[in-house]
Motif scaffolding. Structure first.
Motif, PDB file in Angstrom:
ATOM      1  N   ILE A 422       0.838  -1.211   0.000  1.00  0.00           N
ATOM      2  CA  ILE A 422       0.000   0.000   0.000  1.00  0.00           C
ATOM      3  C   ILE A 422       0.867   1.253   0.000  1.00  0.00           C
ATOM      4  O   ILE A 422       0.611   2.222  -0.715  1.00  0.00           O
ATOM      5  N   ARG A 423       1.928   1.211   0.773  1.00  0.00           N
ATOM      6  CA  ARG A 423       2.802   2.383   0.878  1.00  0.00           C
ATOM      7  C   ARG A 423       3.486   2.665  -0.466  1.00  0.00           C
ATOM      8  O   ARG A 423       3.649   3.814  -0.866  1.00  0.00           O
ATOM      9  N   GLU A 424       3.885   1.601  -1.155  1.00  0.00           N
ATOM     10  CA  GLU A 424       4.531   1.779  -2.456  1.00  0.00           C
ATOM     11  C   GLU A 424       3.524   2.180  -3.531  1.00  0.00           C
ATOM     12  O   GLU A 424       3.817   3.007  -4.397  1.00  0.00           O
ATOM     13  N   LYS A 425       2.323   1.595  -3.445  1.00  0.00           N
ATOM     14  CA  LYS A 425       1.302   1.870  -4.466  1.00  0.00           C
ATOM     15  C   LYS A 425       0.832   3.309  -4.408  1.00  0.00           C
ATOM     16  O   LYS A 425       0.596   3.940  -5.460  1.00  0.00           O
ATOM     17  N   TYR A 426       0.670   3.847  -3.183  1.00  0.00           N
ATOM     18  CA  TYR A 426       0.167   5.221  -3.030  1.00  0.00           C
ATOM     19  C   TYR A 426       1.254   6.128  -2.448  1.00  0.00           C
ATOM     20  O   TYR A 426       0.995   6.955  -1.574  1.00  0.00           O
ATOM     21  N   ALA A 427       2.464   5.953  -2.906  1.00  0.00           N
ATOM     22  CA  ALA A 427       3.583   6.732  -2.365  1.00  0.00           C
ATOM     23  C   ALA A 427       3.392   8.225  -2.577  1.00  0.00           C
ATOM     24  O   ALA A 427       3.845   9.050  -1.764  1.00  0.00           O
TER      25      ALA A 427
END
Length: 604
Positions: A422-427
């Motif tokens: 999630i953190r990488e997808k919505y960085a």
């Protein structure tokens, strides 16, 4: 949301640090300074005994105003005598009980010489006994006195300068009361009987016989007067100074600094209650007669000699010609032992006498905590073991909540890969990242603040245990094992002089004993049970937190440090078992290995 979780944990720990620093850190040091000051004062007085002559003239008393409580003796500013000379300057009646030794001054029939047999200045067996009351001629004069205020019809009535005669027995013991008599030129005969129990309560019974031809009226007074105050000012964790509980006004607490400013405080009249002066571990209080309404007062006087005084004055008592009247007052002078105080409150029907011990605003936690520790002490015979057992019981009580918290933390570790996705997808979109995290927590039934609860739960327990160690005399000089001979004092060893092997005393700031080090190690291990926060700032906070706490806790009572270390150890075991059951990886060994693993250089 992982950052938020760490953020909230950091806030909780920061608040805890600030609270400990502001409320608790200086108090053990204050107590240490106070003990040192009292020992030094004792040494100086002993040195002066042989050099300074007695000065009975220092007991001269100015004439009181009509209907007022007489002024304190020794207020003319003359040079005071040494203690032994001051005692020898007047005729006395010996006091000898299982708990007390001393004497009654026949001038004024005053309790001004009292030592506590069961309590010494330090843990050293050869340390002097606590001297609670002292003659008024001394700089640390401190006494309790009962007397009368009369008028022209009564003639001279017993006061500070009245010289009483002993009628019969001349030694006061629990089995042998002492009777004193005084007669004036107006036909009034006063008979005073002192009796005492095996602990700290005196009963003063005054009978006034009127042999004259006309009725008279006079008032009974009592006062606790003190010419000095503790060498170190008290803190807001504990009240020391003037205290009482009377009438509708209830509890009255006036610190030395506040009464110096206000000069005098007079609550409403009462028909029951008590008043006096309290120290951390000792107190002297009066319980007026219940037969007459009385006016309580708390005052600071600057005429002649500065002094602090709690006193009462009853309404006039009439004694017809050929008749007699009796008034009875109680004087408590001794150690504030919880069981003893509670027994007096119940058996003597003294309203709220238990408030003489400052349990504080959180008495509903502190008193049960003391009861539990004291009960376990009676079983184990050691307060240190009682504290360890108390920790186990408290952990058991909070086990369901802690279990739920640790389980939630374990589940959070299992979904860390999804959190990273999630953190990488919505960085680049923090709002969507937060929303996705919240949805993940909801789906997986995870509480992101679960890690805060184990720390938060310790705060009220920590505070109540600290209060118990700080205020209750039962913990004073209570030994544990080995080098810990006083659980209410800091660990006496220090890392920086190799725990006494090097011949110098470590500075106070660097005084870190063995138990604070053990506590720091257990806290370090507990924090390493969790993954290292990815944020460098948070990681640094978690790394240095045990070090900071080790320095802070070094000045705390050893009993509190032992509790914290044992609590950390139990928490590590509990968290490890729960994580294993949940199938979550225990990060402790990997985190410890990472500390010693060589980090790659930027070129690599």
């Amino acid at each position: 949301m992982e950052n938020n979780r760490n953020f909230f944990i950091t806030i909780a720990l920061s608040v805890l640090i600030l609270t400990l620093w502001q409320v608790f850190y200086m108090n053990p040091r204050v107590e240490s300074q106070r003990e040192a000051a009292r020992i030094e004062q004792q040494r100086v007085e002993e040195q002066k005994k042989a050099a300074e002559p007695a000065n009975p003239a220092g007991n001269a008393t100015p004439a009181p105003q009509q209907g007022a409580i007489p002024n304190a003796p020794g207020s003319d500013g003359t040079t005071p005598a040494g203690r032994e000379q001051a005692l020898a300057a007047s005729t006395r009646v010996k006091i000898d009980t299982p708990s007390l030794s001393g004497s009654i001054n026949l001038t004024g029939a005053r309790l001004d010489d009292l030592r506590l047999k069961h309590y010494t200045l330090t843990v050293d067996k050869n340390s002097p006994e606590i001297e609670l009351l002292n003659p008024s001629a001394l700089p640390n004069g401190y006494y309790a006195e009962i007397g009368f205020v009369g008028n022209e019809k009564t003639g001279t009535v017993p006061g500070p300068e009245t010289v009483w005669s002993v009628d019969g027995n001349a030694t006061l013991t629990p089995a042998t009361p002492v009777t004193l008599t005084y007669a004036n030129d107006k036909g009034l005969t006063f008979k005073r009987t002192f009796s005492v129990d095996s602990q700290y309560m005196f009963t003063v019974s005054d009978t006034v016989q009127n042999s004259g031809t006309a009725a008279v009226s006079l008032s009974n007074y009592g006062r606790v007067t003190r010419f000095d105050k503790p060498a170190v000012a008290s803190t807001y964790v504990l009240h020391e100074g003037l205290i009482g509980f009377t009438g509708a006004d209830g509890l009255q607490e006036h610190k030395y600094s506040s009464i110096e400013k206000d000069k005098q405080y007079t609550p409403g009249k009462s028909t029951n209650g008590w008043l006096g002066i309290t120290d951390k571990y000792w107190a002297v209080t009066l319980v007026p007669t219940e037969k007459q309404p009385f006016q309580p007062r708390y005052a600071y006087f600057e005429d002649g000699r500065h002094r602090y005084q709690s006193d009462f004055l009853t309404d006039p008592i009439s004694v017809d010609a050929g008749q007699s009247a009796t008034v009875e007052s109680l004087v408590f002078a001794g150690a504030k032992e919880v069981g003893t105080i509670n027994a007096y409150a119940k058996d003597r029907d003294i309203e709220r006498f238990d408030l003489l011990i400052d349990w504080g605003w959180f008495h509903f936690i502190t008193k049960p905590m003391f009861w539990l520790i004291d009960t376990l002490y009676k079983f184990f015979g050691n307060f240190g073991l009682a504290i360890l057992a108390t920790t186990v019981i408290v952990k058991a009580i909070f086990f369901p909540l802690a279990n739920k918290s640790y389980a939630s933390m374990a589940n959070m570790k299992k979904v860390q890969p999804k959190m990273l996705e999630i953190r990488e997808k919505y960085a680049d979109d923090k709002m969507k990242q937060q929303q996705a995290m919240m949805e993940l927590y909801k789906t997986e039934k995870i509480n992101p603040l679960a890690g805060c609860w184990p720390v938060a739960l310790q705060i009220p327990v920590f505070f109540s245990l600290y209060k118990v160690l700080y205020i209750t005399i039962e913990m004073r000089h209570a030994p544990f094992f080995g080098w810990i001979q006083d659980l209410a004092a800091p660990d006496p060893t220090s890392l920086f002089n190799l725990f006494g092997l090097l011949p110098f005393a470590a500075p106070a700031l660097l005084h870190i004993g063995i138990w604070p080090l053990i506590m720091g190690v257990t806290m370090f291990l507990q924090m390493r049970m969790n993954p290292t926060p990815p944020d460098p700032t948070q990681a640094a906070i978690f790394t240095w937190m045990p070090v900071i706490f080790t320095f802070m806790m070094a000045g705390f009572p050893a009993g509190l440090v032992i509790y914290w270390a044992w609590n950390n150890t139990l928490s590590i075991l509990q968290q490890g078992v729960i994580m294993k059951r949940q199938g979550a990886k225990i990060e402790l060994w990997d985190n410890l290995a990472a500390l010693f693993r060589k980090k790659p250089s930027p070129a690599e």
